[in-house]
Every structure is written in C-alpha cells, then in structure tokens.
Design an enzyme around this catalytic site. Structure first.
Site, PDB file in Angstrom:
ATOM      1  N   ALA A 105       5.910  75.059 -32.256  1.00  0.00           N
ATOM      2  CA  ALA A 105       6.761  74.886 -33.446  1.00  0.00           C
ATOM      3  C   ALA A 105       5.873  74.611 -34.660  1.00  0.00           C
ATOM      4  O   ALA A 105       4.914  75.335 -34.893  1.00  0.00           O
ATOM      5  CB  ALA A 105       7.798  73.785 -33.213  1.00  0.00           C
ATOM      6  N   SER A 106       6.126  73.554 -35.422  1.00  0.00           N
ATOM      7  CA  SER A 106       5.405  73.341 -36.679  1.00  0.00           C
ATOM      8  C   SER A 106       3.974  72.837 -36.506  1.00  0.00           C
ATOM      9  O   SER A 106       3.271  72.669 -37.515  1.00  0.00           O
ATOM     10  CB  SER A 106       6.194  72.394 -37.583  1.00  0.00           C
ATOM     11  OG  SER A 106       7.338  73.060 -38.089  1.00  0.00           O
ATOM     12  N   VAL A 107       3.528  72.606 -35.302  1.00  0.00           N
ATOM     13  CA  VAL A 107       2.096  72.378 -35.086  1.00  0.00           C
ATOM     14  C   VAL A 107       1.332  73.658 -35.441  1.00  0.00           C
ATOM     15  O   VAL A 107       0.128  73.642 -35.665  1.00  0.00           O
ATOM     16  CB  VAL A 107       1.823  71.927 -33.637  1.00  0.00           C
ATOM     17  CG1 VAL A 107       0.337  71.704 -33.393  1.00  0.00           C
ATOM     18  CG2 VAL A 107       2.588  70.630 -33.330  1.00  0.00           C
TER      19      VAL A 107
END
Length: 394
Positions: free
Chosen positions: A71-73
């Site tokens: 995801a937003s990593v």
C-alpha cells in the site's frame, strides 16, 4: 552487499522483552493476525521478529521473509525514484506536470486551470484527493476514480477521471492526502521514457538490493493473507473488500498484487518485505555507505515544506517528500526526535526513521487498519524507546 550495514543480531537482547510483550499482546488480544517487526540502531538490526500467522486458517506461520502488499509504503520508494530523476536532470521539482502530461489539467470550481508542479504532487499540495477520505457520495467516488488499491483500469483512464473532478483547493495553498503519486508516476514514465516498474527497479530497488520488492509479487508462496479489523478477531479479507475508514471505506482488490489487471499504482501498488524496506530506510542515514541520493537531496527530503499546521499525523507533524516529518515532538507527545520521518500503509503497516537517535523501525502486519492506525504502532514505538533508553543520548 549489505553485510556491513545489516549485521543480523545473533541473539535478541533481553531488554527488548517489552517489545516482545507488545507484539504478543496485539496478537493474543485479536488486534492483529501476524507481523514482522525490525528495529535498527546506529545502522545495525538489533531486534527482528516474525510473529503470529501469515495465514491463520491454513496455520501458516509468519516468517521474516514474508511478502506484504505494501500500500502506501510504496510512496517513499517512488518518491526516492523521482528525486533520482531530478538529480539526473530528467525532471525538475518546479516544472508543471503538463510538460509531461499535457492533457492533465484539472480545474477549480470556477473553471480556471491552475498550474500543478512536481513539488506539489510529491507533497500532496496539488489540490487532489483520495476517494476513501471523502463521504460515500464524494466527487472521486462519483467519478469512479481508483485510489490505486483496486485498480482495474488503465492509468490514462484514471488520470482522465481525476482531471474531470474539480480541485479541492488552489495548488500550493493547502495539504490533502491524495492520488498525487499516481499522477506523478505517469509523469515519471513520460520524462524517462520507461515504465514505472522498470524505473523503480533501476533507480532504487536494484541499487539497494531490495530483491523481493516490486510491482508484482515474485514468490506467491511467501505472500501473506490480508485481514481486516473484526470483533472479536480480525476477519479474512475477501477478494474484493470494503474496509471502513474515516468517513467512508477503502476498497481493496487482492489480485492486483499478482496479476496485470490494473495499472501499477505509484502510490499504493508495490509488494515487498520488511527487510527490503529497512534497507531503504538505512540508506537515508547520514553516514550510510549505500546512500542512494546525494546529501543535499536527502537533507531536503528530511525537511517539512508542509508545516505542522497540516497535522499530517496529528499535532506536531508536517509533511515532506514521501512521508510526514516531526516538527514538534512535545506537541506530538512522542519520544521520537525532531525530524523523524514516518508513514504507513493501509494493509496494516507502520515505519519510522529517527535521525536524532539513529533508530529505524519497520512493522509490517497483515491486518488493516489496526496495524497502521490502531494501538499497535504506538505500542511498538513506545516499546522501542523504552528498550533503548539506556543507550540513547539524554
């Protein structure tokens, strides 16, 4: 390649019992299903643990080399790729995105089409939004904009839909978390003449030996099963899931990690391991022998051009290039040092790097949303500082 940077501790220091307890309690109390937690101090991994299950129903234990949907990593990795292109003269932070995407011209409610710069996309100050941060009848939802986690359309079509929604504010006058990195991914491809996945591989993951990280899972047998918050315990996510969050919900489509059905999302589309991301964080250290970016670029990344008034992770937090930046530790009520960078991922991840105390922490879980925004990341943070209190400067 990284033997000198990542010497793996032969034995877990007894002082990290408090961190073990925090992990055990989260699993025993049904807040998370499984996790991989790594802690580095002064460039060396001093704690590492895989706990719980990668797949609870199959009885498959979590392992240190487990692969997670990031995801937003993804965002910090892509942001570093952009800045590599800037260093090479292929992009400029102040140039308008229309140089590369001439058709991308979202308008203000009055019909005007203000200029959006690369800097504004990187810092989420471009006036864009995310559907999951809007009410269920919000404009992005009505326009069918993908947040990147459920992408089943082309990037070109998603850009068209984004550009068709009025800007939430004039670029450069506010901050709002958004699909800006997906727009930036399209501009990167146009500027470099290469696909996003190849750009990231060439500029970041290959140089840092992040072998398990990319836009497609390289070993499905190590991919963890995602879960969502439930009562009395997390619930296994279906193939297409709607997980309540903020005013609405986040839509997940699990096969995006293993198929070519949608566009590679620069904001949410990568998969990888905790150890790979730790390699990335440690490359940001001032004396890292594996520095990816020059000193001036890293210094700029650690600043907060979006000030603490944005409260990007609550009071005391601003925003920089790819992550939140701690501006006021006292206001934030955290033991982390000023200038700490931090973010997470909605599949259940959190991470931070504290340059003052030279501490890096990566905590990847398979439980949304608890692993990102519940009690677990705070418990991990506090346990790390308690464990290291005797070796940190007072």
């Amino acid at each position: 390649m990284f033997a000198s940077v990542l010497p793996l501790a032969n034995a877990q220091p007894p002082s990290f019992a408090v961190l073990d307890t925090a992990i055990d309690r989260a699993i025993e109390h049904g807040r998370i299903v499984g996790a991989v937690v790594l802690v580095a101090h002064e460039g060396e991994i001093v704690f590492r643990r895989a706990a719980g299950f990668a797949d609870r129903e199959q009885g498959r234990p979590m392992r240190e080399d487990a692969i997670f949907r990031l995801a937003s990593v993804t965002k910090p990795i892509v942001s570093a790729t952009v800045l590599r292109l800037v260093e090479q003269g292929k992009m400029d932070l102040q140039e308008p995105v229309t140089r590369w995407l001439p058709q991308f011209q979202p308008r203000m409610p009055d019909g005007s089409a203000p200029q959006i710069t690369i800097h504004q996309l990187l810092t989420h100050t471009a006036g864009l939004s995310y559907g999951f941060l809007e009410p269920m009848d919000g404009p992005y939802r009505r326009a069918g904009v993908s947040d990147g986690l459920d992408a089943q359309l082309t990037l070109e079509e998603n850009l068209r839909r984004i550009a068709g929604v009025p800007l939430a504010y004039a670029p450069g006058t506010g901050w709002h978390y958004s699909v800006a990195l997906d727009v930036l991914g399209a501009a990167m491809q146009a500027s470099a003449g290469n696909g996003l996945a190849e750009l990231v591989r060439q500029e970041v993951t290959d140089p840092l030996d992040m072998r398990d990280t990319g836009f497609r899972v390289i070993d499905a047998g190590r991919l963890v099963t995602p879960y969502q918050d439930g009562n009395p315990e997390p619930v296994r996510m279906p193939a297409v899931a709607e997980v309540p969050y903020a005013q609405a919900s986040i839509r997940f489509r699990l096969d995006n990690a293993t198929t070519q059905s949608g566009y590679p999302s620069a904001g949410a589309g990568m998969s990888g391991t905790a150890l790979d991301f730790m390699r990335f964080l440690l490359s940001l250290r001032a004396n890292s022998p594996h520095r990816l970016l020059n000193q001036e670029t890293i210094a700029a990344m650690m600043q907060a051009p979006v000030g603490q008034q944005a409260q990007t992770q609550g009071p005391g937090w601003g925003f920089g290039y790819g992550w939140s930046v701690l501006v006021d530790p006292q206001l934030a009520g955290t033991p982390q040092g000023r200038g700490t960078i931090q973010w997470g991922g909605v599949y259940g991840h959190s991470w931070f790097f504290d340059p003052v105390h030279d501490i890096a922490v990566v905590a990847l879980t398979n439980t949304a949303i608890e692993g990102m925004a519940g009690d677990f990341p705070i418990a991990v943070r506090d346990a790390v500082y308690r464990a290291l209190k005797d070796v940190l400067p007072r």
